[in-house]
Design a protein around this motif. Structure first.
Motif, PDB file in Angstrom:
ATOM      1  N   ASP A 185      32.504  41.098  42.641  1.00  0.00           N
ATOM      2  CA  ASP A 185      33.501  40.161  43.177  1.00  0.00           C
ATOM      3  C   ASP A 185      32.948  39.411  44.384  1.00  0.00           C
ATOM      4  O   ASP A 185      33.107  38.190  44.512  1.00  0.00           O
ATOM      5  CB  ASP A 185      34.770  40.914  43.592  1.00  0.00           C
ATOM      6  N   ASN A 223      31.800  35.177  44.556  1.00  0.00           N
ATOM      7  CA  ASN A 223      32.460  34.277  45.505  1.00  0.00           C
ATOM      8  C   ASN A 223      31.470  33.708  46.515  1.00  0.00           C
ATOM      9  O   ASN A 223      31.530  32.520  46.857  1.00  0.00           O
ATOM     10  CB  ASN A 223      33.593  35.019  46.227  1.00  0.00           C
ATOM     11  N   LYS A 254      36.467  28.631  39.346  1.00  0.00           N
ATOM     12  CA  LYS A 254      37.852  28.976  39.003  1.00  0.00           C
ATOM     13  C   LYS A 254      37.910  29.874  37.767  1.00  0.00           C
ATOM     14  O   LYS A 254      38.683  30.834  37.711  1.00  0.00           O
ATOM     15  CB  LYS A 254      38.673  27.703  38.788  1.00  0.00           C
ATOM     16  N   ASN A 289      36.769  33.384  38.839  1.00  0.00           N
ATOM     17  CA  ASN A 289      37.799  34.087  39.608  1.00  0.00           C
ATOM     18  C   ASN A 289      38.992  34.471  38.743  1.00  0.00           C
ATOM     19  O   ASN A 289      39.606  35.526  38.940  1.00  0.00           O
ATOM     20  CB  ASN A 289      38.255  33.232  40.796  1.00  0.00           C
ATOM     21  N   ALA A 290      39.317  33.613  37.778  1.00  0.00           N
ATOM     22  CA  ALA A 290      40.410  33.944  36.855  1.00  0.00           C
ATOM     23  C   ALA A 290      40.050  35.178  36.027  1.00  0.00           C
ATOM     24  O   ALA A 290      40.877  36.080  35.839  1.00  0.00           O
ATOM     25  CB  ALA A 290      40.703  32.756  35.943  1.00  0.00           C
ATOM     26  N   THR A 303      40.181  38.264  38.268  1.00  0.00           N
ATOM     27  CA  THR A 303      41.575  38.642  38.536  1.00  0.00           C
ATOM     28  C   THR A 303      42.166  39.401  37.351  1.00  0.00           C
ATOM     29  O   THR A 303      42.841  40.425  37.517  1.00  0.00           O
ATOM     30  CB  THR A 303      42.427  37.391  38.833  1.00  0.00           C
ATOM     31  N   LEU A 304      41.902  38.909  36.156  1.00  0.00           N
ATOM     32  CA  LEU A 304      42.389  39.590  34.952  1.00  0.00           C
ATOM     33  C   LEU A 304      41.787  40.991  34.830  1.00  0.00           C
ATOM     34  O   LEU A 304      42.489  41.963  34.530  1.00  0.00           O
ATOM     35  CB  LEU A 304      42.050  38.763  33.710  1.00  0.00           C
ATOM     36  N   ASN A 322      40.522  42.863  37.232  1.00  0.00           N
ATOM     37  CA  ASN A 322      41.018  43.737  38.304  1.00  0.00           C
ATOM     38  C   ASN A 322      42.415  44.267  38.002  1.00  0.00           C
ATOM     39  O   ASN A 322      42.851  45.257  38.590  1.00  0.00           O
ATOM     40  CB  ASN A 322      41.015  42.990  39.640  1.00  0.00           C
ATOM     41  N   ASN A 323      43.098  43.584  37.083  1.00  0.00           N
ATOM     42  CA  ASN A 323      44.417  44.048  36.640  1.00  0.00           C
ATOM     43  C   ASN A 323      44.362  44.661  35.239  1.00  0.00           C
ATOM     44  O   ASN A 323      45.390  44.857  34.595  1.00  0.00           O
ATOM     45  CB  ASN A 323      45.415  42.889  36.677  1.00  0.00           C
ATOM     46  N   LYS A 362      32.867  42.680  33.663  1.00  0.00           N
ATOM     47  CA  LYS A 362      32.614  41.980  34.931  1.00  0.00           C
ATOM     48  C   LYS A 362      31.147  41.584  35.067  1.00  0.00           C
ATOM     49  O   LYS A 362      30.821  40.527  35.618  1.00  0.00           O
ATOM     50  CB  LYS A 362      32.996  42.874  36.115  1.00  0.00           C
TER      51      LYS A 362
END
Length: 262
Positions: free
Chosen positions: A21, A25, A60, A63-64, A67-68, A70-71, A220
């Motif tokens: 992550d 970034n 973007k 990061n999308a 985010t997915l 990480n959930n 990832k």
């Protein structure tokens, strides 16, 4: 001892996840800042806008996907990785100076644009029979693309996946799994995929809607692979150093590979 080993594995996975992550970034942000500070971008040619526009878009998507993941939404993230792989492939095709035709980046970008116009026009023609009220507008758009296609004096880029043949071995090895494996299935779910999402325990069936047996860090890592290639290609095109990025990528890759062997 077994509990200890499990704890160590979980800690390693958390470290890898956080590192991925962070570096993604960092890579994008530093490179976008460098473009904003050092490059006077104009829109005279497609080459001028290719890297400055593709970088934030890819950021973007990355990061999308993160985010997915990480959930714990793996399949939706995998669909985004397929898109990232296609962005990486076409970007490399445009920037690859050692191409057989010895074409410039701008020529290749124009060929890509011509291909995009052809594909968009094809979709519009397929839509035409379904739209009675908007037929005039759709026909105008089709005519617009006719004009755009005629203005570009080069052949269209052709099939995206055909571009793989021209790329260097390392990039091909990284992209093949993203373009031709389960990631493709995530974009086009079929009955084979659905059957793999059913689990049976004794006489009870569970329908999870996702891959429960795939580690999010494995997915990832592929996000990071796309990010590495996209950012590196952009930096190479501007003749900027990317050794630190490469070192970080290889370090995490080694940790990841070692963790999957345990």
């Amino acid at each position: 001892m077994k509990v200890k080993a499990t704890e160590n594995t979980e800690n390693t996975e958390k470290i890898i996840s956080t590192k991925i992550d962070t570096v993604i970034n960092q890579w994008f942000q530093e490179t976008m800042d460098k473009i904003n500070n050092e490059i006077k971008t104009n829109t005279n040619t497609l080459e001028d806008i290719l890297c400055p526009s593709i970088l934030p878009l890819s950021f973007k998507y990355c990061n999308a996907a993160l985010t997915l993941l990480n959930n714990n939404f793996k399949l939706p993230a995998m669909a985004l990785i397929q898109i990232l792989a296609e962005i990486t492939l076409r970007l490399c095709w445009c920037l690859y100076g050692d191409n057989p035709q010895k074409e410039s980046t701008d020529v290749r970008a124009q060929r890509w644009l011509k291909q995009s116009c052809k594909e968009q026009q094809k979709f519009l023609k397929k839509l035409l029979p379904s739209f009675n009220a908007n037929k005039k507008k759709i026909n105008e758009q089709i005519s617009y693309f006719d004009k755009k296609i005629a203005e570009i004096p080069y052949e269209s880029a052709g099939n995206l996946y055909g571009s793989l043949d021209e790329l260097n071995v390392n990039l091909k090895n990284d992209l093949y799994p993203l373009l031709y494996s389960t990631f493709n299935t995530a974009i086009h779910p079929d009955l084979l995929l659905l059957s793999n999402l059913i689990k049976k325990d004794k006489n009870k069936y569970t329908f999870s809607g996702d891959f429960d047996d795939i580690d999010s860090n494995n997915i990832k890592f592929y996000v990071m692979t796309c990010a590495f290639w996209i950012v590196s290609l952009v930096r190479i095109s501007y003749k900027w150093d990317y050794n630190d990025i490469k070192a970080q990528y290889l370090e995490i890759k080694k940790i990841h590979e070692n963790s999957t062997k345990e």
